[in-house]
Enzyme design. Sequence first.
Site, PDB file in Angstrom:
ATOM      1  N   HIS A   1     -10.423  -6.355   9.215  1.00 58.27           N
ATOM      2  CA  HIS A   1     -11.219  -6.169   7.987  1.00 58.27           C
ATOM      3  C   HIS A   1     -12.502  -5.418   8.335  1.00 58.27           C
ATOM      4  CE1 HIS A   1      -8.759  -9.779   7.078  1.00 58.27           C
ATOM      5  NE2 HIS A   1      -8.789  -9.370   5.834  1.00 58.27           N
TER       6      HIS A   1
ATOM      7  N   PHE B   1      -8.651  -3.069   1.699  1.00 58.78           N
ATOM      8  CA  PHE B   1      -9.454  -2.856   2.905  1.00 58.78           C
ATOM      9  C   PHE B   1      -8.906  -1.606   3.596  1.00 58.78           C
ATOM     10  CE2 PHE B   1     -10.250  -7.314   2.197  1.00 58.78           C
ATOM     11  CZ  PHE B   1     -11.536  -7.539   2.676  1.00 58.78           C
ATOM     12  N   ALA B   2      -9.788  -0.813   4.176  1.00 57.01           N
ATOM     13  CA  ALA B   2      -9.328   0.422   4.828  1.00 57.01           C
ATOM     14  C   ALA B   2      -8.321   0.122   5.930  1.00 57.01           C
ATOM     15  CB  ALA B   2     -10.510   1.207   5.385  1.00 57.01           C
TER      16      ALA B   2
ATOM     17  N   TYR C   1      -5.915  -1.648   5.740  1.00 60.59           N
ATOM     18  CA  TYR C   1      -4.585  -1.797   5.151  1.00 60.59           C
ATOM     19  C   TYR C   1      -4.074  -0.506   4.539  1.00 60.59           C
ATOM     20  CZ  TYR C   1      -5.953  -6.556   6.006  1.00 60.59           C
ATOM     21  OH  TYR C   1      -6.390  -7.704   6.617  1.00 60.59           O
TER      22      TYR C   1
ATOM     23  N   PHE D   1      -2.831   1.802   6.392  1.00 64.81           N
ATOM     24  CA  PHE D   1      -1.820   2.380   7.281  1.00 64.81           C
ATOM     25  C   PHE D   1      -0.383   2.277   6.776  1.00 64.81           C
ATOM     26  CE2 PHE D   1      -5.342   1.435  10.393  1.00 64.81           C
ATOM     27  CZ  PHE D   1      -5.793   2.742  10.432  1.00 64.81           C
TER      28      PHE D   1
ATOM     29  N   GLU E   1       0.823  -1.212   0.000  1.00 68.01           N
ATOM     30  CA  GLU E   1       0.000   0.000   0.000  1.00 68.01           C
ATOM     31  C   GLU E   1       0.855   1.259   0.000  1.00 68.01           C
ATOM     32  OE1 GLU E   1      -0.372  -2.602   1.981  1.00 68.01           O
ATOM     33  OE2 GLU E   1      -2.270  -3.462   1.285  1.00 68.01           O
TER      34      GLU E   1
HETATM   35  C1  TPP Z   1      -1.401  -5.070   4.369  1.00 71.46           C
HETATM   36  C2  TPP Z   1      -2.390  -5.971   3.701  1.00 71.46           C
HETATM   37  N1  TPP Z   1      -2.822  -5.682   2.465  1.00 71.46           N
HETATM   38  C3  TPP Z   1      -3.726  -6.468   1.845  1.00 71.46           C
HETATM   39  C4  TPP Z   1      -4.216  -7.594   2.462  1.00 71.46           C
HETATM   40  C5  TPP Z   1      -5.245  -8.500   1.766  1.00 71.46           C
HETATM   41  N2  TPP Z   1      -4.630  -9.777   1.429  1.00 71.46           N
HETATM   42  C6  TPP Z   1      -4.696 -10.840   2.241  1.00 71.46           C
HETATM   43  S1  TPP Z   1      -3.798 -12.147   1.695  1.00 71.46           S
HETATM   44  C7  TPP Z   1      -3.328 -11.308   0.308  1.00 71.46           C
HETATM   45  C8  TPP Z   1      -2.440 -11.969  -0.699  1.00 71.46           C
HETATM   46  C9  TPP Z   1      -1.175 -12.492  -0.083  1.00 71.46           C
HETATM   47  O1  TPP Z   1      -0.440 -13.182  -1.031  1.00 71.46           O
HETATM   48  P1  TPP Z   1       0.926 -13.910  -0.670  1.00 71.46           P
HETATM   49  O2  TPP Z   1       1.774 -13.000   0.136  1.00 71.46           O
HETATM   50  O3  TPP Z   1       1.515 -14.419  -1.919  1.00 71.46           O
HETATM   51  O4  TPP Z   1       0.512 -15.098   0.306  1.00 71.46           O
HETATM   52  P2  TPP Z   1      -0.364 -16.376  -0.029  1.00 71.46           P
HETATM   53  O5  TPP Z   1      -1.797 -16.009   0.226  1.00 71.46           O
HETATM   54  O6  TPP Z   1      -0.099 -16.762  -1.418  1.00 71.46           O
HETATM   55  O7  TPP Z   1       0.083 -17.427   0.947  1.00 71.46           O
HETATM   56  C10 TPP Z   1      -3.885 -10.029   0.294  1.00 71.46           C
HETATM   57  C11 TPP Z   1      -3.691  -9.034  -0.777  1.00 71.46           C
HETATM   58  C12 TPP Z   1      -3.746  -7.851   3.762  1.00 71.46           C
HETATM   59  N3  TPP Z   1      -4.193  -8.911   4.464  1.00 71.46           N
HETATM   60  N4  TPP Z   1      -2.849  -7.049   4.349  1.00 71.46           N
END
Ligand code: TPP
Lengths: 412, 412, 336, 336
Positions: D129, D83-84, D86, D88, D60
């Site tokens: 979330h 999501f808001a 995220y 920060f 972000e």
């Molecule tokens: C700071 C933040 N931004 C966005 C999200 C939403 N989110 C949750 S899991 C994910 C993807 C993560 O992918 P990866 O790091 O490759 O892990 P994997 O799920 O493949 O194990 C996202 C974008 C989050 N949880 N935290």
Amino acid sequence: MTDEVPLAAAKPFRVPTAPCRPGDEPSFPEWKWTPEDLPILPIDCNSEETHEHAYGLIRVLGNDDLAKGEWNPKIDQDTIKLGLEYMLRLRIFDDRMMKLQRTGKLSFYMRSFGEEAIAIAQTMALEQHDWVFPSYRQPGAQFVRGRDMVSMMNHCIGNEMDNVKGRQMPVHYTWKEGHFISISSPVGTQFNQAVGVAMASAYKGEDQITITWLGDGTSAQGDYHYGLNFASVYKPPIILCVVNNQFAISTHANLATGGPNFASRGLPYGIPSFRVDGNDFLALYSITKWARDRASAGHGPTHIEVYTYRAGAHSSSDDPSRYRPKNDHLSWPGGDPIDRLKNHMIACGFWTEEEHEALVERIDQEVVAAYKEATSYGDLANGPYPPASTIFTEVYETVPWHVQEQREELGK
Amino acid sequence: MTDEVPLAAAKPFRVPTAPCRPGDEPSFPEWKWTPEDLPILPIDCNSEETHEHAYGLIRVLGNDDLAKGEWNPKIDQDTIKLGLEYMLRLRIFDDRMMKLQRTGKLSFYMRSFGEEAIAIAQTMALEQHDWVFPSYRQPGAQFVRGRDMVSMMNHCIGNEMDNVKGRQMPVHYTWKEGHFISISSPVGTQFNQAVGVAMASAYKGEDQITITWLGDGTSAQGDYHYGLNFASVYKPPIILCVVNNQFAISTHANLATGGPNFASRGLPYGIPSFRVDGNDFLALYSITKWARDRASAGHGPTHIEVYTYRAGAHSSSDDPSRYRPKNDHLSWPGGDPIDRLKNHMIACGFWTEEEHEALVERIDQEVVAAYKEATSYGDLANGPYPPASTIFTEVYETVPWHVQEQREELGK
Amino acid sequence: MVEMNMIEALRSALDDLMQRDPNVLTFGEDVGYFGGVFRITDGLQEKHGAHRVFDTPLAEGGIASMAMGMGLNGLRPVAEIQFADYIFPAYDQIVNEIAKVRHRSGGEFTTPVTFRTPAGGGIRGGHHHSQSPEAQFTHTPGLKVVYCSTPLNAKGLLTSSVECNDPVIFFEPKRCYNGPFYGDPHKLSTWKGHPDADVPEGEFRIPLEQANVVMEGTDCTVIAWGTMVHICQQAINDSGVSCDLIDLQTLVPWDRDTVVSSVKKTGRCVIVHEAPKTSGFGAEMSASIQERCFYHLESPITRVTGWDTPFPHTTEWDYIPSTERISKAIRGTQVD
Amino acid sequence: MVEMNMIEALRSALDDLMQRDPNVLTFGEDVGYFGGVFRITDGLQEKHGAHRVFDTPLAEGGIASMAMGMGLNGLRPVAEIQFADYIFPAYDQIVNEIAKVRHRSGGEFTTPVTFRTPAGGGIRGGHHHSQSPEAQFTHTPGLKVVYCSTPLNAKGLLTSSVECNDPVIFFEPKRCYNGPFYGDPHKLSTWKGHPDADVPEGEFRIPLEQANVVMEGTDCTVIAWGTMVHICQQAINDSGVSCDLIDLQTLVPWDRDTVVSSVKKTGRCVIVHEAPKTSGFGAEMSASIQERCFYHLESPITRVTGWDTPFPHTTEWDYIPSTERISKAIRGTQVD
Ligand SMILES: Cc1ncc(C[n+]2csc(CCOP(=O)(O)OP(=O)(O)O)c2C)c(N)n1
Ligand SMILES: Cc1ncc(C[n+]2csc(CCOP(=O)(O)OP(=O)(O)O)c2C)c(N)n1
Ligand SMILES: [Mg+2]
Ligand SMILES: [Mg+2]
């Protein structure tokens, strides 16, 4: 001085694409590694010596299901059997929890499908008292440390028996007794926290190392850089893993970085860096044991890219058919981690299909018994939930007056 | 499960130290590069081909003051003379401004002392319309683009004629006409902003590249990772520079990272990466021109570590005698960037000591004239300042009611 | 008791804490060998060793996350953020992680980190060396927010903050490091001779969650923290109105009893802070006091604050609440 | 006019903006090929091309800084934060950089970035979330803060936000993407048949800085935004009190005239938000209204808010302001 800017010959910036999309035929031409590729290294090696290990792939289980190469950890059959059992348990547990999610008994779920070997082999290679600081894709470490399945399920349901009192989403386990640190939703935040944990162990003079993981997608966060760099400077006893399962929800790893791979990221930080086959139980065990020995001897951090493929959906909220070919994981040259270990055991003659089926059967029964017990304490659809008063406690060590006033206002 | 953790054989984490402290004799044994070391590369090369360039050092000016090696940019004498003039102007300007700071006419100042070649050679290697996105240690780019010294001084004083209306600390220049983007105090924030600027140029189809810099200390920020990684993914026309002057205020670069150097950081992002002698005007010019050609042809980003030594204090608030040997910069094998270019010009026969003295004299007079004019518009000790009403404008495009109310409350 | 300026008092608190508790560490940018750009940790590395007092890479997000991890594993870290303006790269780690870990882990994990950070204006620092971001932390449950104003409470509050098992954001009014500031930049004073410059040498605490009544009066309650406490003192004198002056000291959780009983007594209230007005912590104080003291209020609760603009450089004395603005506001509460 | 849910309305706004202005781009995590985890950008990449609608690395802070740079160089980027909660990691870039660049550069540089982000609870998202971090942006001069509540104002306000030359933080109440939410999780409704689900197809704006008076009454002013607007509607009906219900829509700068004249008329005020009470934006509204309407107030201004605790998972219905709590507060303003 003029504001007029000539037109470029060049194209606009590049927007990478995924290698295949629904309807395409998945193929993985870059996979050509064998267990014989890479030499074992002394635990006090420096980062330059790991150059080929960062660009190659540590494997132990060959295509013929036999263990070979210098990285063969040569662990005993009982340990291997235990590894298989933990992996099976995790897969069966996951499947059961998905069913509970679909029936509304849980709000949400995330499976480790196809990645079961990672947390399990890696945690088995550590000591019981080492700190495990996972993301949501490494719950399997808890089986290794002996956590009761009912307790894990209670958490996922968020019922009255949940040790985190229904405060967190499912799969956000906490288990201090098992030296398993609380999982947090914001991705990547644990990476440099884990460095702090490891520094505290070193400061206290304890022989306790820390392992942490984040995903290919998450490696784009600043926290990844902080973790590598603080570890680079202070050299605490830590193992820093990137699980490259090639997807971040719908986003292919091609959009996580334009670089050649993830393992090599550690080299310019002066951290020995390795890429390991994430579906090869023995290879994972081996490199992790090596890294633990290194850390414990005071030689500092190790960086590991765990190369795998997310076999399932991102989570119960995700529908991968919208963005990738159906069953693409079946084409993954790394295969399935459970099948590979099982086939190895059979090939070595200390396991049979019958024993395997019996084991599956036993675990299945245990999981069924566990979920029946867990749901008997309440499920999300029907309650009971933890009391509303749990909202107000443990915000601070003691409840301050303003939170107390609010609790009284709620009157529950 | 037990909470007892055995004691470690290992030492606690490592806390690196600076190579020398007040009273020590500075020495730089790692310096052993020559202009002949490194081959020139095609502008469409990939990152692996730059491996030796990332670990070596691009030099053009040899120890005998002659230009040599494949990276010799062979620029004409007039351009070189101009480069010398800009560098001298910057140094004399800086010295004058420090004096004004000491007498309270400015609140604060930061010199480019010892690093004059960097922004000046690099900006000269670009086109006039290219975007310059500096940190506080690259004000020299403005001389190249022809900014009036009085205007620069007005900003530093923060008087009525300051184009940013006294809102920012000194040295936080803004000059849109010169395609010089506003400098911000929080370090590193510009790095990935610059990637966005470059992407916008590419999106608009303009042949306009962007250059940005941050310091060795600042490379620890998440923004450095974002900049490298977003550039790695989208490959916009950008030049990403780390100025390694080996100090972040009092903190030696040994505490910025435990890695071997900064240039190599770019390699695992798939970005061609180079280390260049930051006190060698011709080498800086050469690599920057190369990177511009590369970007302009659509081959994407280049990462450059500019290797230098902070000759002066961090800022007017700093006292380096507390943490490093006096005059340590005189031992720096890279020497002084102005002396080196001057000696080269003399060695090549198109410059003399007399011409040099005359030039210094002329610039000195120009700087004196400029500061007299600038202070005539007000200085910090005596005013006048921009009117208090400037606090309330340009917070938003138009003044909203609540800000207007506050302005009326102040009544100025 | 020894006469100390605020820098010495803070250093004395850290020194005492480190002497008593081997789990206390302190680190940050330039904090180690050099002793910090404001000299707070000067001499502490030499005394307590490089593993307890050390420099960090220049990354506030990294400092915060490392501190959190140390706290999870039994240490009691004190992290310096060189300027409060630079705490924002650590904001995610502080508000999403450090603040919430006790709750989200069902109390199994806690992290008693203290962030010390110089805040506020008056040193010609412009946009990014002058902000007072306290309100941006008061909205996050799980954090305690403390703001010192004198050498005495600097030492006492810092000691209590570090010993507190909850994470604390501890703001230091940098304008007051060397002396109290009464609003006139042409008349700077030192701490010499100030009653609150007499500071106990060894172990010394001032409890959190307690305000300090600096002056007592009858007709208006003035609430402030940090540098504003001293400016308010001057402004109250200038106003000729008999006031309670409350130095809030701890903003979250604030001292309800002291504040509410004062406002019920005086029926009038002025809240003063340097940060911008909109959503500053003055808003919370005003709203809460109004809710609790509505039927006692004789005139509107007034806020005197920094403007809703970035903090300017040369014109900063037109930004920081002046004694004139404050005393005018105090007098304004008296007419109804 | 076409009936749209909030997702379709937001998509329609982006589609229209991109059609009219080649400088509008949109990007974020999973925004490109996939069309966003909440499907807002579904189909837009195919229609407008991968250089205008694309996926980003999962960072972000990187998304925000890249967006800022694009804005500095003439584009009009719309960045999605998944999501808001995220947002920060991007906080430093937003509050120290994006918000201040116009002022600090003397107006030479501006960056008209819009951040769209789903906020609020009610989807069993737990701590991370469910947050509503609007107040954490309202304290930063230079930012505009907008919160939509229906398909109609989602489209109209998003269009105005993107066209605005100031940076805007645009919150979307994710609980209301598919329907208004009246407070009962067992009775979920869709937007079908709701008057504010009729949305113009092409170009359509609702001006910023204007509140929407959703209901008119005589005895109390209820102020809300996002999901709370619908819950308040229900709560007002339940309370039996004749109320003005004001959907604030833009939080900074808020609509002073509408709010102040309503409170002067009714003499009573209840402010409702999901975010924690302490230093929530309700504090600012309460303080400001009290300052402006003191002599018209018949009873204390009351806040009904989320608790000063992290947002819980299974017990979230005890966290989010309920119709019961709100109608009780409304009735509470009537007795004095
Ligand atoms: C700071 C933040 N931004 C966005 C999200 C939403 N989110 C949750 S899991 C994910 C993807 C993560 O992918 P990866 O790091 O490759 O892990 P994997 O799920 O493949 O194990 C996202 C974008 C989050 N949880 N935290
Ligand atoms: C985010 C942030 N943290 C801290 C500071 C305070 N600070 C200003 S310059 C500086 C050192 C920067 O060192 P380096 O990046 O090496 O650049 P140099 O000064 O050597 O050119 C520090 C810590 C800041 N300006 N911004
Ligand atoms: Mg992944
Ligand atoms: Mg430096």
